[in-house]
Scaffold this motif. Structure first.
Motif, PDB file in Angstrom:
ATOM      1  N   ILE A 154      43.600  45.463  48.031  1.00 43.91           N
ATOM      2  CA  ILE A 154      42.288  45.926  48.489  1.00 43.91           C
ATOM      3  C   ILE A 154      42.182  47.447  48.295  1.00 43.91           C
ATOM      4  O   ILE A 154      41.125  47.970  47.944  1.00 43.91           O
ATOM      5  N   ILE A 155      43.292  48.146  48.479  1.00 38.52           N
ATOM      6  CA  ILE A 155      43.269  49.600  48.263  1.00 38.52           C
ATOM      7  C   ILE A 155      43.068  49.887  46.771  1.00 38.52           C
ATOM      8  O   ILE A 155      42.280  50.751  46.384  1.00 38.52           O
ATOM      9  N   LEU A 156      43.740  49.094  45.920  1.00 37.73           N
ATOM     10  CA  LEU A 156      43.549  49.268  44.474  1.00 37.73           C
ATOM     11  C   LEU A 156      42.081  49.044  44.115  1.00 37.73           C
ATOM     12  O   LEU A 156      41.482  49.797  43.346  1.00 37.73           O
ATOM     13  N   ARG A 157      41.486  48.028  44.716  1.00 41.68           N
ATOM     14  CA  ARG A 157      40.082  47.737  44.442  1.00 41.68           C
ATOM     15  C   ARG A 157      39.207  48.930  44.827  1.00 41.68           C
ATOM     16  O   ARG A 157      38.299  49.307  44.097  1.00 41.68           O
ATOM     17  N   SER A 158      39.503  49.513  45.970  1.00 45.52           N
ATOM     18  CA  SER A 158      38.733  50.670  46.414  1.00 45.52           C
ATOM     19  C   SER A 158      38.925  51.839  45.444  1.00 45.52           C
ATOM     20  O   SER A 158      37.959  52.520  45.061  1.00 45.52           O
ATOM     21  N   ASP A 419      57.892  30.073  27.498  1.00 47.61           N
ATOM     22  CA  ASP A 419      59.211  30.537  27.943  1.00 47.61           C
ATOM     23  C   ASP A 419      60.073  30.985  26.779  1.00 47.61           C
ATOM     24  O   ASP A 419      60.972  31.800  26.946  1.00 47.61           O
ATOM     25  N   ARG A 420      59.792  30.412  25.593  1.00 48.58           N
ATOM     26  CA  ARG A 420      60.631  30.775  24.443  1.00 48.58           C
ATOM     27  C   ARG A 420      60.121  32.028  23.746  1.00 48.58           C
ATOM     28  O   ARG A 420      60.889  32.912  23.409  1.00 48.58           O
ATOM     29  N   HIS A 421      58.789  32.110  23.525  1.00 51.08           N
ATOM     30  CA  HIS A 421      58.322  33.282  22.751  1.00 51.08           C
ATOM     31  C   HIS A 421      58.010  34.475  23.658  1.00 51.08           C
ATOM     32  O   HIS A 421      57.945  35.604  23.197  1.00 51.08           O
ATOM     33  N   LYS A 422      57.763  34.231  24.943  1.00 49.70           N
ATOM     34  CA  LYS A 422      57.523  35.299  25.938  1.00 49.70           C
ATOM     35  C   LYS A 422      56.400  36.259  25.531  1.00 49.70           C
ATOM     36  O   LYS A 422      56.424  37.442  25.870  1.00 49.70           O
ATOM     37  N   LEU A 423      55.426  35.755  24.789  1.00 53.68           N
ATOM     38  CA  LEU A 423      54.342  36.652  24.357  1.00 53.68           C
ATOM     39  C   LEU A 423      53.256  36.799  25.420  1.00 53.68           C
ATOM     40  O   LEU A 423      52.445  37.710  25.361  1.00 53.68           O
ATOM     41  N   LEU A 424      53.223  35.884  26.385  1.00 49.94           N
ATOM     42  CA  LEU A 424      52.107  35.894  27.327  1.00 49.94           C
ATOM     43  C   LEU A 424      52.389  36.815  28.525  1.00 49.94           C
ATOM     44  O   LEU A 424      52.107  36.482  29.666  1.00 49.94           O
ATOM     45  N   ASP A 425      52.924  37.981  28.220  1.00 51.29           N
ATOM     46  CA  ASP A 425      53.234  38.971  29.243  1.00 51.29           C
ATOM     47  C   ASP A 425      51.922  39.452  29.888  1.00 51.29           C
ATOM     48  O   ASP A 425      51.072  40.026  29.214  1.00 51.29           O
ATOM     49  N   PRO A 426      51.739  39.232  31.196  1.00 51.11           N
ATOM     50  CA  PRO A 426      50.464  39.599  31.832  1.00 51.11           C
ATOM     51  C   PRO A 426      50.193  41.102  31.816  1.00 51.11           C
ATOM     52  O   PRO A 426      49.073  41.531  32.047  1.00 51.11           O
ATOM     53  N   GLN A 427      51.238  41.902  31.571  1.00 54.56           N
ATOM     54  CA  GLN A 427      51.004  43.350  31.549  1.00 54.56           C
ATOM     55  C   GLN A 427      50.789  43.892  30.143  1.00 54.56           C
ATOM     56  O   GLN A 427      50.702  45.099  29.947  1.00 54.56           O
ATOM     57  N   ASN A 428      50.745  42.989  29.180  1.00 54.30           N
ATOM     58  CA  ASN A 428      50.394  43.410  27.822  1.00 54.30           C
ATOM     59  C   ASN A 428      48.884  43.247  27.686  1.00 54.30           C
ATOM     60  O   ASN A 428      48.385  42.155  27.450  1.00 54.30           O
ATOM     61  N   ASP A 541      35.789  41.555  40.048  1.00 57.77           N
ATOM     62  CA  ASP A 541      36.836  40.744  40.692  1.00 57.77           C
ATOM     63  C   ASP A 541      37.947  40.389  39.702  1.00 57.77           C
ATOM     64  O   ASP A 541      39.127  40.521  40.001  1.00 57.77           O
ATOM     65  N   ARG A 542      37.543  39.939  38.531  1.00 53.29           N
ATOM     66  CA  ARG A 542      38.559  39.526  37.534  1.00 53.29           C
ATOM     67  C   ARG A 542      39.373  40.701  37.046  1.00 53.29           C
ATOM     68  O   ARG A 542      40.578  40.599  36.836  1.00 53.29           O
ATOM     69  N   LEU A 543      38.669  41.824  36.819  1.00 50.35           N
ATOM     70  CA  LEU A 543      39.369  43.007  36.322  1.00 50.35           C
ATOM     71  C   LEU A 543      40.425  43.446  37.333  1.00 50.35           C
ATOM     72  O   LEU A 543      41.593  43.690  36.978  1.00 50.35           O
ATOM     73  N   VAL A 544      40.046  43.516  38.605  1.00 51.51           N
ATOM     74  CA  VAL A 544      41.010  43.932  39.631  1.00 51.51           C
ATOM     75  C   VAL A 544      42.130  42.892  39.737  1.00 51.51           C
ATOM     76  O   VAL A 544      43.301  43.245  39.861  1.00 51.51           O
ATOM     77  N   MET A 545      41.759  41.621  39.638  1.00 49.61           N
ATOM     78  CA  MET A 545      42.765  40.556  39.708  1.00 49.61           C
ATOM     79  C   MET A 545      43.850  40.774  38.650  1.00 49.61           C
ATOM     80  O   MET A 545      45.048  40.760  38.949  1.00 49.61           O
ATOM     81  N   VAL A 556      41.938  39.334  45.547  1.00 53.13           N
ATOM     82  CA  VAL A 556      41.435  40.717  45.483  1.00 53.13           C
ATOM     83  C   VAL A 556      40.049  40.838  46.115  1.00 53.13           C
ATOM     84  O   VAL A 556      39.400  41.874  46.001  1.00 53.13           O
ATOM     85  N   ILE A 557      39.590  39.772  46.751  1.00 48.31           N
ATOM     86  CA  ILE A 557      38.315  39.811  47.474  1.00 48.31           C
ATOM     87  C   ILE A 557      38.656  39.777  48.960  1.00 48.31           C
ATOM     88  O   ILE A 557      39.358  38.870  49.403  1.00 48.31           O
TER      89      ILE A 557
END
Ligand code: ASP
Length: 593
Positions: A154-158, A419-428, A541-545, A556-557
């Motif tokens: 919530i602080i990040l959202r603010s 799990d094998r290719h590990k490309l779906l890194d959420p921080q990429n 909402d999605r962006l903060v999520m 995040v709501i």
């Protein structure tokens, strides 16, 4: 439990420091802290209390031999009691230092304590991860929000909201409010209606977005508008939807698509920076047609390589002149028989003919497959699957139907081997603009064309003539911002001339009467010097999520509703007394009828 109801006894007690912010440099300071008891430990003669506020934790120590009464009172506190303490900041002994805590080098040796309120045992502990059903968290949301992870979200959202305002104010935008109670209009989703007591039988509608008002603000000459605004859509329940959600709503006069992108890119760059991520701008772009050809979807996830049409290389395998597509997932290693069967079944269910045995294809078509491999840039260790359409062409844009099915198979395969290719890194974070959407989408249920974006979107100048004759192939001046397979926002250059707007309403099957009734005031405004204008709305909402690393927007709501639209805390929606209904002139016909 002896707590005073009157707080006068506090005198002019003043909180001087935040729990989470004390450091070694504060050694020797006399401080007054207020917060919640996170944990209490009794070690005969000494009581330790971890005191928590939104900034973090500080260890407070109550020694029997400093003040017996204060020590005894500290023994009474329990988790989530609200207390105030006075004391002195002391360096901890070398072996008592806690390197995992920001305040771990110090503790506060208490000389006074006030119990400001007690607390029932909380329904779950105030930890980052709690093993409890979401329903319980939502029922006790005010307690749930105390957990450090929720505080962080919530602080990040603010902070993001502040960054949005700073970035857009710096770019010359004005923050202007628009009404929540307006007229119901026949665009997009279903409206939430608000009955009007003073004129029974009439209703306001809550805005699905401030779309028309922001366009009117352009007619009024404000040039650059934004609002962080709540929108309301009465849609069927879906897992990650909320009846009310928040948009960063932007509109500007005299823009081309480029001007909108130039505004949004530094805005998003700044938002990511606030969350601790550096993203390169400008963002890459794909047209809708390219996105379909290479990803089979209008919101491509570019962390996984694109697919490639290859009917020119192996025409034998294509069907009825429709596309043949190579799906390429790197680093999967050899797929087992069972895995290949699953891919095949998934594709077949969506109308595809799947060639899952690439080794065999290489034996049958060695030269062509070498070129397929080359086009995809596929290595030996990668998965390659070809897919063609299995039956008769389908839909108003049949190639698209094929690409869409292939796109689903691509995403399914990417997930399957994640799990094998590990490309779906959420921080990429792979941001992308998708441009030039079709103007219209065919609505099977209503058997008519509907606006792909909304009915105020401009058509490409070269397609103007096709509005009446070939709606399937009219391209819109519209664009989406996409991040890792998620649509973050949509916008368009708008129609600003009444004659063009009338043509588009006609193509959408609105009679003149319907158009006048629903949007008459906008049409009229276009006759009073409406400038060219355009804009976009991004889903906050999605962006903060995504930036908070969460997988549900409910995280995040502050006070979200369940997937079924209920507020479990206040028990909304609810029935209302008959008297209230009578005042509104409303009679309930019976449920679900
Ligand atoms: N009002 C649009 C929406 O909510 C966005 C826009 O075109 O600016 O999707």
């Amino acid at each position: 439990m002896e707590t005073s109801l009157a707080l006068d006894f506090l005198g002019d007690l003043r909180r001087t420091h935040n729990c989470g912010e004390l450091r070694a440099a504060d050694e020797g300071k006399h401080v007054c802290l207020m917060g919640w008891v996170h944990r209490r430990r009794d070690h005969g003669g000494v009581v330790f209390v971890d005191l928590r506020d939104r900034y973090g934790l500080t260890q407070v120590v109550f020694h029997e031999d400093i003040d017996q009464a204060v020590h005894n009172r500290a023994e009474l506190v329990r988790p989530e009691y609200v207390i105030a303490v006075e004391g002195e900041v002391k360096q901890r002994g070398a072996n008592a230092i806690n390197p995992n805590l920001a305040t771990g080098e110090i503790e506060v040796v208490a000389t006074r304590i006030w119990i400001l309120n007690d607390s029932r045992t909380p329904p779950f502990p105030m930890e980052d991860q709690v093993d409890v059903a979401e329903e319980v968290r939502l029922k006790y949301r005010y307690v749930d929000l105390r957990r450090p992870r929720m505080q962080h979200n919530i602080i990040l959202r603010s902070q993001i909201s502040l960054a949005i305002r700073q970035s857009l104010y710096a770019q010359g935008f004005l923050e202007i409010e628009t009404p929540f109670m307006g007229r119901s209009s026949p665009e997009g989703a279903r409206d939430y209606l608000v009955p009007c007591r003073l004129n029974p039988g009439t209703f306001y509608a809550l805005p699905q977005s401030p779309q028309i008002f922001k366009q009117l603000l352009m007619v009024s000459g404000f040039e650059k508008y934004f609002q962080i605004v709540r929108c309301f859509r009465d849609e069927d329940f879906r897992a990650d939807r909320q009846a009310e959600f928040t948009q960063i709503d932007i509109e500007m006069s005299f823009p081309q698509q480029e001007r909108v992108f130039e505004t949004v890119e530094p805005l998003v760059e700044r938002i990511c920076e606030v969350a601790g991520y550096k993203v390169p701008i400008p963002f890459p772009r794909l047209t809708y047609a390219e996105a379909m050809r290479h990803y089979g979807i209008d919101k491509p996830d570019r962390r996984v390589p694109p697919m490639h049409p290859v009917e020119d290389l192996v025409p034998e395998l294509a069907n009825q002149g429709l596309p043949l597509v190579a799906i390429h997932i790197p680093g999967t290693g050899p797929a087992s028989r069972k895995e290949r069967d699953e891919l095949k079944a998934f594709g077949q269910e969506r109308g595809l003919r799947v060639y899952d045995d690439f080794k065999r294809l290489e034996r049958d078509f060695p030269a062509a497959m070498a070129r397929v491999r080359e086009r995809c840039g596929a290595a030996d260790n990668d998965l390659l699957v070809l897919a063609a359409w299995g039956g008769e062409p389908k839909g108003h844009r049949p190639e698209e139907t094929v690409y869409q099915a292939c796109g689903q198979l691509r995403l399914f395969s990417a997930q399957k081997f994640a799990d094998r290719h590990k490309l779906l890194d959420p921080q990429n974070f792979q941001f992308l603009w998708v441009t030039d959407f079709p103007m219209f989408e065919w609505n099977e249920e209503e058997n008519r064309w509907t606006a792909a974006h909304h009915p105020f979107t401009s058509v490409h100048d070269e397609d103007l003539e096709k509005l009446a004759t070939d709606p399937a192939h009219c391209r819109a001046k519209s664009y989406d911002l996409v991040l890792n397979g998620v649509e973050l926002g949509s916008g368009s250059i708008r129609i600003h001339r009444r004659d063009v707007q009338a043509k588009v309403f006609a193509a959408l099957g609105f009679s003149e009467e319907e158009a006048r009734k629903g949007f008459g005031y906008l049409m009229e405004a276009m006759e009073y010097g409406a400038p060219p204008h355009g804009g976009i709305a991004l889903g906050l909402d999605r962006l903060v999520m995504i930036l908070a690393g969460e997988s549900s927007i409910r995280e995040v709501i502050p006070f979200p509703k369940t997937a079924r639209g209920a507020d479990l805390m206040s028990d909304a929606p609810s029935t209302v007394p008959e008297r209230q209904l009578r005042e509104l002139g409303i009679a309930i016909r019976g449920h679900g009828k």
